[in-house]
Design an enzyme around this catalytic site. Structure first.
Site, PDB file in Angstrom:
ATOM      1  CG  ASP A 114     -31.825 -19.867  45.352  1.00  0.00           C
ATOM      2  OD1 ASP A 114     -32.727 -19.012  45.450  1.00  0.00           O
ATOM      3  OD2 ASP A 114     -30.666 -19.715  45.774  1.00  0.00           O
ATOM      4  CE1 TYR A 148     -33.881 -24.509  52.312  1.00  0.00           C
ATOM      5  CE2 TYR A 148     -33.894 -23.146  54.284  1.00  0.00           C
ATOM      6  CZ  TYR A 148     -34.307 -23.382  52.982  1.00  0.00           C
ATOM      7  OH  TYR A 148     -35.140 -22.497  52.358  1.00  0.00           O
TER       8      TYR A 148
END
Lengths: 243, 243
Positions: free
Chosen positions: B51, B109
């Protein structure tokens, strides 16, 4: 009344801490904004300078102001005016004999470096030290630095300071994350470029260009030419000032 | 021939990874520069999108080119043209059936957060989570996330994906430095905003607003409303893609 100021800053876009004519400095920006908040000309004294490009997790300053302040209100207003790369984390009243510079007992500096390929994230605050650094040898070399020594070998030659004896209380390499490390050093004071020259020397030791035990010879030589290169400013952070 | 590309990027100044009309994206900038280097129109495929504002220590992509390349030369030339917040760390030839997206087995992540006062350095890449977070409770809650679950509760509601079952192999909070922590999660795939919503929920657990064992109820509810807020994008980093 005297006030103690704790700040953090990203030094990337500044010509160092100390005010200089026609340059944008941390101290200059802080004095400008505090003067607006307090509606009088404020001069601050820092625990010491940091060079162009050097950052601080915690730098301590003091300033005098002729009245009682709502410290939290001043902090919030000043932070609102300050650019986001300078943050005030605390303001408090202190005794009049407190001096951010002369009362400091010790300082900790951290220098960040990373191994392997150039990385867009680490590149922002750490120096790429290449492959296969021998961290154990670097830590061995750190042991010679600890103690009271004349650190002439690790002082930039263009300095007017005469007494180059300093006490290093602690010096070590710490693993932070996969390929990320920091060299952390605590001392009663540091000479001009001292941490960066020690770091440059330690990197050459890690690469095997210099033997770890040769650190003792470098110190004893009192000769800047014997030590390694001055490491880049961007990896260096003032971590803590102790009073 | 098919080439595998490893890159890192600081996502702060980009509208995410994937190409979008009239927006500056990582993929867009990479394709533009590689097309200059290779003198033909290059299209790249990433392991997945990130994003706006999300960064990557290591993102994997592939592209096709009709000839043999001097990979190191292409890497150096492309890095010279690229802005410093996007770095290519490796280019290599791969089998034609390698697909950066579909061959990916798992992804890691890392989400960075820090405690205490707002700090100019940490503020660049981590989220300030305030004071006194109960890290132990946050780690207890992480245990409920590990395993195969329907993660509907942790998926942004504006998504068209139907199968929301994913496997999380590992999830934990790790202390990095004094007040700096990261939430590290490994899984076979992640839903839209999944890591950021889990992080937002863990922060509420750390603050004592939600009990740690309630994480199980949140997962089972399959209801986005039950989970916490979506944490800011700046703390999120794609750490590793495994094939």
């Amino acid at each position: 009344m005297r006030y103690k100021l704790e700040i953090s800053y990203d030094g990337k876009n500044y010509s160092g801490f100390q005010v200089q004519l026609d340059k944008i400095t941390i101290q200059g920006v802080l004095e400008e904004k505090l003067s607006i908040v307090l509606k009088e000309n404020i001069k601050i004294t820092g625990s010491g300078r940091t060079d162009a490009g050097v950052s601080a997790f915690s730098q301590i300053c003091h300033f005098d102001f002729g009245g009682a302040l709502d410290c939290l209100k001043v902090l919030n207003y000043a932070n609102h005016l300050l650019p986001s790369d300078i943050r005030i984390s605390n303001i408090e009243v202190v005794q009049n004999d407190f001096n951010a510079r002369y009362s400091a007992k010790s300082k900790q500096y951290d220098y960040y470096f990373y191994l392997g390929k150039v990385n867009a994230i680490y590149e922002k605050f750490a120096v790429n030290a290449g492959y296969n650094l021998d961290i154990e040898k670097m830590n061995n070399a750190c042991k010679y630095i600890v103690g009271e020594h004349d650190f002439t070998s690790f002082c930039a030659s263009n300095t007017s300071i005469k007494d180059k004896v300093r006490i290093v209380y602690d010096a070590k390499i710490i693993k932070i994350d996969d390929d990320l490390y920091k060299f952390s050093i605590v001392g009663n004071g540091f000479l001009y470029n001292m941490v960066r020259i020690i770091m440059g020397t330690l990197i050459e030791i890690g690469r095997g260009k210099i033997e770890d035990y040769f650190m003792e010879t470098i110190i004893n030589s009192k000769n800047r030419e014997m030590a390694g290169k001055t490491a880049l400013s961007k990896g260096l952070f003032l971590k803590k000032v102790t009073y």
